[in-house]
Design a protein around this motif. Structure first.
Motif, mmCIF file in Angstrom:
data_model
loop_
_atom_site.group_PDB
_atom_site.id
_atom_site.type_symbol
_atom_site.label_atom_id
_atom_site.label_comp_id
_atom_site.label_asym_id
_atom_site.label_seq_id
_atom_site.Cartn_x
_atom_site.Cartn_y
_atom_site.Cartn_z
ATOM 1 N N LYS A 8 -10.872 2.547 15.149
ATOM 2 C CA LYS A 8 -11.291 1.175 14.836
ATOM 3 C C LYS A 8 -10.730 0.740 13.478
ATOM 4 O O LYS A 8 -10.274 -0.399 13.323
ATOM 5 C CB LYS A 8 -12.819 1.090 14.842
ATOM 6 C CG LYS A 8 -13.386 -0.226 14.368
ATOM 7 C CD LYS A 8 -13.233 -1.323 15.400
ATOM 8 C CE LYS A 8 -14.049 -2.546 15.034
ATOM 9 N NZ LYS A 8 -13.276 -3.687 14.622
ATOM 10 N N VAL A 9 -10.732 1.625 12.506
ATOM 11 C CA VAL A 9 -10.152 1.305 11.191
ATOM 12 C C VAL A 9 -8.684 0.933 11.354
ATOM 13 O O VAL A 9 -8.216 -0.076 10.803
ATOM 14 C CB VAL A 9 -10.318 2.482 10.198
ATOM 15 C CG1 VAL A 9 -9.482 2.259 8.937
ATOM 16 C CG2 VAL A 9 -11.790 2.682 9.845
ATOM 17 N N THR A 11 -7.109 -0.068 14.088
ATOM 18 C CA THR A 11 -7.008 -1.325 14.838
ATOM 19 C C THR A 11 -7.238 -2.517 13.910
ATOM 20 O O THR A 11 -6.491 -3.503 13.950
ATOM 21 C CB THR A 11 -8.037 -1.343 15.994
ATOM 22 O OG1 THR A 11 -7.725 -0.269 16.883
ATOM 23 C CG2 THR A 11 -7.995 -2.652 16.758
ATOM 24 N N ASP A 12 -8.239 -2.419 13.047
ATOM 25 C CA ASP A 12 -8.506 -3.486 12.072
ATOM 26 C C ASP A 12 -7.349 -3.632 11.087
ATOM 27 O O ASP A 12 -6.988 -4.747 10.693
ATOM 28 C CB ASP A 12 -9.807 -3.223 11.319
ATOM 29 C CG ASP A 12 -11.035 -3.365 12.200
ATOM 30 O OD1 ASP A 12 -10.927 -3.900 13.331
ATOM 31 O OD2 ASP A 12 -12.114 -2.907 11.761
ATOM 32 N N PHE A 13 -6.762 -2.495 10.701
ATOM 33 C CA PHE A 13 -5.606 -2.533 9.804
ATOM 34 C C PHE A 13 -4.446 -3.291 10.453
ATOM 35 O O PHE A 13 -3.844 -4.167 9.821
ATOM 36 C CB PHE A 13 -5.169 -1.111 9.437
ATOM 37 C CG PHE A 13 -3.816 -1.078 8.798
ATOM 38 C CD1 PHE A 13 -3.643 -1.498 7.492
ATOM 39 C CD2 PHE A 13 -2.700 -0.670 9.518
ATOM 40 C CE1 PHE A 13 -2.379 -1.500 6.906
ATOM 41 C CE2 PHE A 13 -1.449 -0.673 8.939
ATOM 42 C CZ PHE A 13 -1.286 -1.092 7.627
ATOM 43 N N TRP A 14 -4.123 -2.966 11.710
ATOM 44 C CA TRP A 14 -3.018 -3.661 12.376
ATOM 45 C C TRP A 14 -3.304 -5.157 12.439
ATOM 46 O O TRP A 14 -2.416 -5.972 12.197
ATOM 47 C CB TRP A 14 -2.761 -3.117 13.781
ATOM 48 C CG TRP A 14 -2.222 -1.717 13.843
ATOM 49 C CD1 TRP A 14 -2.690 -0.706 14.613
ATOM 50 C CD2 TRP A 14 -1.113 -1.161 13.121
ATOM 51 N NE1 TRP A 14 -1.945 0.440 14.418
ATOM 52 C CE2 TRP A 14 -0.972 0.186 13.505
ATOM 53 C CE3 TRP A 14 -0.223 -1.667 12.179
ATOM 54 C CZ2 TRP A 14 0.018 1.028 12.991
ATOM 55 C CZ3 TRP A 14 0.767 -0.835 11.665
ATOM 56 C CH2 TRP A 14 0.877 0.487 12.070
ATOM 57 N N ASP A 15 -4.538 -5.522 12.753
ATOM 58 C CA ASP A 15 -4.896 -6.946 12.795
ATOM 59 C C ASP A 15 -4.622 -7.623 11.458
ATOM 60 O O ASP A 15 -4.036 -8.707 11.408
ATOM 61 C CB ASP A 15 -6.372 -7.127 13.177
ATOM 62 C CG ASP A 15 -6.664 -6.788 14.625
ATOM 63 O OD1 ASP A 15 -5.710 -6.709 15.438
ATOM 64 O OD2 ASP A 15 -7.855 -6.590 14.934
ATOM 65 N N ALA A 16 -5.030 -6.991 10.377
ATOM 66 C CA ALA A 16 -4.811 -7.566 9.037
ATOM 67 C C ALA A 16 -3.324 -7.659 8.712
ATOM 68 O O ALA A 16 -2.849 -8.667 8.185
ATOM 69 C CB ALA A 16 -5.529 -6.726 7.978
ATOM 70 N N ARG A 24 -6.703 -8.074 2.473
ATOM 71 C CA ARG A 24 -7.401 -7.208 3.422
ATOM 72 C C ARG A 24 -6.615 -5.921 3.663
ATOM 73 O O ARG A 24 -7.195 -4.833 3.731
ATOM 74 C CB ARG A 24 -7.618 -7.962 4.732
ATOM 75 C CG ARG A 24 -8.594 -7.290 5.651
ATOM 76 C CD ARG A 24 -9.027 -8.252 6.760
ATOM 77 N NE ARG A 24 -9.330 -7.485 7.948
ATOM 78 C CZ ARG A 24 -8.912 -7.765 9.164
ATOM 79 N NH1 ARG A 24 -8.199 -8.845 9.392
ATOM 80 N NH2 ARG A 24 -9.238 -7.001 10.172
ATOM 81 N N PHE A 28 -7.453 -1.101 2.827
ATOM 82 C CA PHE A 28 -7.409 0.076 3.684
ATOM 83 C C PHE A 28 -6.877 1.304 2.948
ATOM 84 O O PHE A 28 -6.865 2.399 3.513
ATOM 85 C CB PHE A 28 -6.541 -0.194 4.923
ATOM 86 C CG PHE A 28 -7.182 -1.128 5.902
ATOM 87 C CD1 PHE A 28 -8.049 -0.650 6.874
ATOM 88 C CD2 PHE A 28 -6.940 -2.492 5.837
ATOM 89 C CE1 PHE A 28 -8.657 -1.521 7.772
ATOM 90 C CE2 PHE A 28 -7.538 -3.366 6.733
ATOM 91 C CZ PHE A 28 -8.399 -2.879 7.702
#
Length: 140
Positions: A8-9, A11-16, A24, A28
């Motif tokens: 999840k971390v 996935t959130d990183f790729w989104d940012a 953002r 990370f």
């Protein structure tokens, strides 16, 4: 942290990253985090959020658009491996699709090591000369 939490971390990183949300993205990483593109010289490792962001921005800010195609993500313990492709568009009309495998090692919710594996010739054969000259200047 569990493998799923680490997934999840990332996935959130790729989104940012693909939103170019630089503040953002910085969150990370820690002062000891490392990032490199494996095809570049072995001493070209960015350490800490400032250097990592400088390295990312050097290559990504001059492109007019880029798309992310997430194909596969595998998480085991503190490691997340992502198979994906980025399609880069420059304002001068060039377009390149770069297949990647990214290996990220996490600790306590932070990305501590990020190694990107890809073919540098794919990029060099399709990128505009002005962009290659720009990134050759470096980020430090």
């Amino acid at each position: 942290m569990t493998a799923e939490t680490n997934r999840k971390v990332v996935t959130d990183f790729w989104d940012a990253l693909y939103q170019r949300d630089w503040d953002r993205v910085a969150g990370f990483f820690t002062a000891g985090s490392e990032y490199t593109d494996v095809p570049t010289p072995t001493d070209e490792v960015a350490t800490g959020p400032e250097q990592i962001l400088a390295r990312l921005r050097l290559g990504l800010e001059p492109i007019s658009q880029y798309e992310h195609d997430l194909r596969l993500m595998v998480a085991e313990g503190g490691t997340v491996v992502t198979e994906h492709a980025e399609t880069w568009h420059w304002h001068t009309g060039e377009v390149v699709t770069l297949p990647f495998v990214s290996v990220q090692e996490l600790r306590d919710g932070s990305i501590m090591r990020w190694w990107d594996y890809w073919d540098i010739q794919t990029l060099m054969n399709g990128a505009p000369a002005w962009w290659i000259e720009h990134v050759a200047q470096g980020y430090r």
